[in-house]
Design an enzyme around this catalytic site. Sequence first.
Site, mmCIF file in Angstrom:
data_model
loop_
_atom_site.group_PDB
_atom_site.id
_atom_site.type_symbol
_atom_site.label_atom_id
_atom_site.label_comp_id
_atom_site.label_asym_id
_atom_site.label_seq_id
_atom_site.Cartn_x
_atom_site.Cartn_y
_atom_site.Cartn_z
ATOM 1 N N LEU A 54 0.844 -1.190 0.000
ATOM 2 C CA LEU A 54 0.000 0.000 0.000
ATOM 3 C C LEU A 54 0.880 1.240 0.000
ATOM 4 O O LEU A 54 1.950 1.244 0.619
ATOM 5 C CB LEU A 54 -0.861 0.041 1.261
ATOM 6 C CG LEU A 54 -2.001 -0.973 1.368
ATOM 7 C CD1 LEU A 54 -2.587 -0.934 2.764
ATOM 8 C CD2 LEU A 54 -3.067 -0.665 0.328
ATOM 9 N N GLU A 74 -10.553 0.943 7.348
ATOM 10 C CA GLU A 74 -10.289 -0.187 8.248
ATOM 11 C C GLU A 74 -9.034 0.070 9.068
ATOM 12 O O GLU A 74 -8.161 0.811 8.623
ATOM 13 C CB GLU A 74 -10.041 -1.455 7.412
ATOM 14 C CG GLU A 74 -11.169 -1.799 6.477
ATOM 15 C CD GLU A 74 -10.705 -2.655 5.292
ATOM 16 O OE1 GLU A 74 -9.610 -3.243 5.357
ATOM 17 O OE2 GLU A 74 -11.459 -2.703 4.312
ATOM 18 N N LYS A 104 -5.358 -0.703 10.275
ATOM 19 C CA LYS A 104 -4.244 -1.422 9.646
ATOM 20 C C LYS A 104 -3.516 -2.205 10.730
ATOM 21 O O LYS A 104 -2.752 -1.658 11.520
ATOM 22 C CB LYS A 104 -3.297 -0.427 8.968
ATOM 23 C CG LYS A 104 -2.166 -1.095 8.201
ATOM 24 C CD LYS A 104 -1.374 -0.048 7.420
ATOM 25 C CE LYS A 104 -0.293 -0.679 6.540
ATOM 26 N NZ LYS A 104 0.661 -1.488 7.272
ATOM 27 N N ASP A 152 -0.984 -4.589 12.637
ATOM 28 C CA ASP A 152 0.454 -4.741 12.477
ATOM 29 C C ASP A 152 0.826 -6.195 12.713
ATOM 30 O O ASP A 152 1.145 -6.608 13.815
ATOM 31 C CB ASP A 152 1.175 -3.825 13.467
ATOM 32 C CG ASP A 152 2.595 -3.563 13.012
ATOM 33 O OD1 ASP A 152 2.952 -4.020 11.910
ATOM 34 O OD2 ASP A 152 3.331 -2.908 13.761
ATOM 35 N N GLU A 197 -4.662 -10.529 7.798
ATOM 36 C CA GLU A 197 -3.486 -10.306 8.640
ATOM 37 C C GLU A 197 -3.479 -11.282 9.817
ATOM 38 O O GLU A 197 -4.465 -11.397 10.543
ATOM 39 C CB GLU A 197 -3.546 -8.857 9.180
ATOM 40 C CG GLU A 197 -2.243 -8.331 9.697
ATOM 41 C CD GLU A 197 -1.361 -7.742 8.580
ATOM 42 O OE1 GLU A 197 -1.674 -7.923 7.389
ATOM 43 O OE2 GLU A 197 -0.348 -7.119 8.926
ATOM 44 N N TYR A 235 -7.417 -11.536 11.118
ATOM 45 C CA TYR A 235 -8.533 -10.750 10.593
ATOM 46 C C TYR A 235 -8.473 -10.767 9.070
ATOM 47 O O TYR A 235 -7.394 -10.581 8.497
ATOM 48 C CB TYR A 235 -8.450 -9.281 11.047
ATOM 49 C CG TYR A 235 -9.168 -8.998 12.340
ATOM 50 C CD1 TYR A 235 -10.481 -9.428 12.541
ATOM 51 C CD2 TYR A 235 -8.540 -8.283 13.360
ATOM 52 C CE1 TYR A 235 -11.135 -9.153 13.727
ATOM 53 C CE2 TYR A 235 -9.196 -8.008 14.552
ATOM 54 C CZ TYR A 235 -10.492 -8.455 14.724
ATOM 55 O OH TYR A 235 -11.134 -8.187 15.887
ATOM 56 N N LYS A 295 -0.737 6.364 8.152
ATOM 57 C CA LYS A 295 0.000 5.845 9.309
ATOM 58 C C LYS A 295 -0.190 6.682 10.566
ATOM 59 O O LYS A 295 -0.338 7.901 10.498
ATOM 60 C CB LYS A 295 1.501 5.781 8.976
ATOM 61 C CG LYS A 295 1.845 4.845 7.835
ATOM 62 C CD LYS A 295 1.658 3.418 8.263
ATOM 63 C CE LYS A 295 2.635 2.414 7.776
ATOM 64 N NZ LYS A 295 3.999 2.410 7.958
ATOM 65 N N CYS A 341 20.528 -0.902 48.123
ATOM 66 C CA CYS A 341 19.257 -0.282 47.742
ATOM 67 C C CYS A 341 19.456 1.228 47.591
ATOM 68 O O CYS A 341 19.967 1.874 48.510
ATOM 69 C CB CYS A 341 18.214 -0.575 48.819
ATOM 70 S SG CYS A 341 16.699 0.375 48.614
ATOM 71 N N CYS A 390 17.349 3.006 50.623
ATOM 72 C CA CYS A 390 17.687 2.917 52.047
ATOM 73 C C CYS A 390 19.093 2.394 52.306
ATOM 74 O O CYS A 390 19.543 2.367 53.442
ATOM 75 C CB CYS A 390 16.674 2.034 52.773
ATOM 76 S SG CYS A 390 16.871 0.280 52.408
ATOM 77 N N CYS A 399 15.265 -5.599 47.936
ATOM 78 C CA CYS A 399 15.937 -4.838 48.983
ATOM 79 C C CYS A 399 15.657 -5.536 50.301
ATOM 80 O O CYS A 399 14.513 -5.876 50.586
ATOM 81 C CB CYS A 399 15.380 -3.412 49.000
ATOM 82 S SG CYS A 399 15.671 -2.568 50.556
ATOM 83 N N CYS A 425 13.151 0.650 54.806
ATOM 84 C CA CYS A 425 13.205 1.223 53.462
ATOM 85 C C CYS A 425 11.951 2.051 53.197
ATOM 86 O O CYS A 425 10.849 1.528 53.171
ATOM 87 C CB CYS A 425 13.315 0.101 52.437
ATOM 88 S SG CYS A 425 13.532 0.727 50.761
HETATM 89 S S1 IVH Z 1 -5.139 -4.087 2.033
HETATM 90 C C1 IVH Z 1 -4.053 -4.270 -2.284
HETATM 91 N N1 IVH Z 1 -6.102 -3.825 4.450
HETATM 92 O O1 IVH Z 1 -0.650 -3.663 5.409
HETATM 93 C C2 IVH Z 1 -4.253 -3.949 -0.831
HETATM 94 N N2 IVH Z 1 -3.800 -4.295 4.192
HETATM 95 O O2 IVH Z 1 1.308 -2.433 3.073
HETATM 96 C C3 IVH Z 1 -3.514 -4.870 0.027
HETATM 97 N N3 IVH Z 1 -2.604 -4.561 6.333
HETATM 98 O O3 IVH Z 1 1.257 -6.132 4.869
HETATM 99 C C4 IVH Z 1 -3.603 -4.602 1.463
HETATM 100 N N4 IVH Z 1 -4.340 -4.230 7.645
HETATM 101 O O4 IVH Z 1 -0.993 -7.086 5.379
HETATM 102 C C5 IVH Z 1 -5.016 -4.054 3.712
HETATM 103 N N5 IVH Z 1 -7.083 -3.625 6.544
HETATM 104 C C6 IVH Z 1 -6.017 -3.849 5.785
HETATM 105 C C7 IVH Z 1 -4.770 -4.127 6.382
HETATM 106 C C8 IVH Z 1 -3.665 -4.320 5.529
HETATM 107 C C9 IVH Z 1 -3.052 -4.507 7.591
HETATM 108 C C10 IVH Z 1 -1.223 -4.814 5.941
HETATM 109 C C11 IVH Z 1 -1.066 -5.816 4.851
HETATM 110 C C12 IVH Z 1 0.214 -5.460 4.220
HETATM 111 C C13 IVH Z 1 0.364 -4.012 4.532
HETATM 112 C C14 IVH Z 1 0.202 -3.201 3.284
#
Ligand code: IVH
Length: 780
Positions: free
Chosen positions: A83, A113, A115, A117, A173, A223, A314, A408, A411, A426, A432
């Site tokens: 992305l 949505e 994102k 990690d 993910e 998810y 981000k 410590c 004290c 301690c 203390c």
């Molecule tokens: S869509 C073509 N939706 O973000 C679109 N990606 O740089 C493909 N990620 O590692 C991704 N949550 O796994 C999408 N709700 C979400 C996401 C998501 C996390 C991660 C994805 C990828 C990275 C994209």
Amino acid sequence: MTPTPAERAAALRHRIDDANRRYHELDAPDITDAEYDALVRELEALEAEHPQLAGPDSPTRRVGAVPAGRFPPVVHAVPMLSLGNAFEDSEVGDFVRRIRERLDRDELVFSAEPKLDGLAISLRYEHGVFVQGATRGDGATGEDVTANLRTIAVIPPKLAGSGWPDVLEVRGEVYMARADFERWNEHARLHGGKVLANPRNGAAGSLRQLDPKVSAQRPLSFYAYGVGMVEGGALPATHSATLAKLRDWGFPVSDLAAVVHGSDGLLDYYRRIGEARDGLPFDIDGVVYKLDDHAGQREMGFVSRAPRWALAHKFPAQEQTTVVESIEVNVGRTGAVTPWALMQPVQVGGVTVSRATLHNADHVARLDVRNGDTVVVRRAGDVIPEVVQVVADRRPPGAQPWAMPMACPVCGAEVVREEGAAVWRCSGELSCPAQLVQTVFHFASRRAMDIDGLGERYIESLAEFGQLRSVADLYRLTLDDLLEMKRRADERDGTTPETVKAGKVATRWAENLVEAIDRSRDTTLARFLYALGIEHVGESTAKALAQWFGDLEVVRRLPWPLFKRVPDIGGEVARAIGHFLDQPGNQQVIDQLLERGVRIGDTRAPNPKLGQDLDLATLLVDLEIPKVTAIRAAQLASAFADAQALLDAPVHNLVTAGLPGESANALVAWLEDEAHASLLLRSAQAQAALRARLPARSERVAGPLEGKTVVLTGTLSTMARDEAKERLEALGAKAAGSVSKKTSFVVAGEAAGSKLAKAEELGVEVWDEARLLAFLEQQR
Ligand code: IVH
């Protein structure tokens, strides 16, 4: 010299390739996501300015890394893309404008949505059955991790509902929830397992475990956020409706996904999720915006590695690098001494962080954090920021490994560590200030000194206003002190109660408390020892100490090996008591308690049974000298008159005494440590002093209940059952929990039940309360 654009681009490509390899193949990144993003952006900008620098293999054109080859490759039927990123609101505006212009539409609808990690995966279903799962890899080819994905409970092995296409690839993910991550690490830190730097590494590392059994032990979740290939069937016309379908078919889909309108809708969503971020059960690094209708998506198409119809917006990074300025320790309420890092302030997840926890000494050793080190700090959710990694190649020359301080910082008492435990403590329990509130709270508790009406908040206030610096100060508190504390506490909390009635209630509370404190002055040795709050000394150990040594003045002067003479007290507990008593601050508080009127009513001579073991052989074993076993100790004891003679002996005398060379050497090495030699002498002297206190045979009066086992049941009206029990024990009885033929008699109060019935059934003698009182009266 400043590098030419070509040189800089080459350096950036090299660094990014290396970071990719570490992230995707080794699951051991050495820079944070934010630093990575900055490098990519710099390279993108350079390539935009100098298009001749952008070769086909530039990392700006690739997704992730080529798979490491441990798992069979899977060619994605539809590539798994990346992305484009946005950090500023203006970039979101640009994104929306580009789509509006290209599609020539005024109103745009998006699916927004979180994102997550974690790690992108693709799940292939054929006729509703899960057949293959793969990582993203380089976007075109991933790794076959089907077996590991099957261990994730929320991934459906078969689709639910109906109407699914013949072939369906679901994209989503895999992640580790924060609580699972914390739990995993806590366990790993205590038991020496693999500590994970962050949940993402945890998810990636476990998915790429070759053994699915190992993978299954790590708690992973999933998810779904999209689809790849679809064959033999159709999906709804919008992304949001597709997500709803995926949910119907049994996939977890985030509840936070929403349909929003225009760039205002997107920014609103961004803000809303940003506010919720810290409270979410998983890490997110941003939000993802997707044009909702598939027709529009197709029209927009792709540019190099990312779709033009989607954008990742981000959040401030949850990990950052900074420099450790010093490593300090903190002393907790319970005396646990824990290290933390003081660092150059840095923004982490939108908050300025300048201190981070290092958890415990083992964690510091494992990371090998040193002063001056550049480290990665992580702050996620409500969890305290923590140091998760050291950037090894940025260590300043000459940096020294860190060691736990011996004293410590609050004290000055010794800091000790139990064998096998991760926590250092301690030993200044009573003296203390860091432990004051906890110490006083325990001291006053019902089974300790039994001071009613002294709650934790009052203790905190007394400490805060300087009226209480140790438990001994309790016995100097006056009615006026208590009333002043209350007044100041109310003032501080802004709750000043002005009514006459409130004043009266306060006065009554203070009067009662002063009285309760006064009453607590008369106590027993067991209660007093328990009240001191010595590590590992619970009620039963305190009772055992009282029964065996009989006198506070004896107990408080004993070196630790002598405590091992009490049945059930082992080396660890003995050392804890010894450490406590070795701290001058603790001894001083005991002196003050006695000076201020605490009286121990049941002082007596030591238990005569001690006499059997107060000899050199036993002592040598109790001292836990390496290679000196019971047999060797006995040999030494018969060869040397006393501890001093042993200390003066040259090595060859030890060998002549029958000791094998190895034991003799170990003993000599041990004695060379002056602290050991003096402990041996002190212990021998303590043995002699104890022996002198033992009652002569003729004087020995066994308690009238010696050898008798009693059971107490029901409710007594004149005293608590515990008190009755203590008084019977003081007369030599053993109290038991259940009635058997061996029970000498049962004391039955009101509403005695099954134990009384059992006694009657077995014909065991039963005393009622009146008989008990009469008996106790006679013994006075
Ligand atoms: S869509 C073509 N939706 O973000 C679109 N990606 O740089 C493909 N990620 O590692 C991704 N949550 O796994 C999408 N709700 C979400 C996401 C998501 C996390 C991660 C994805 C990828 C990275 C994209």
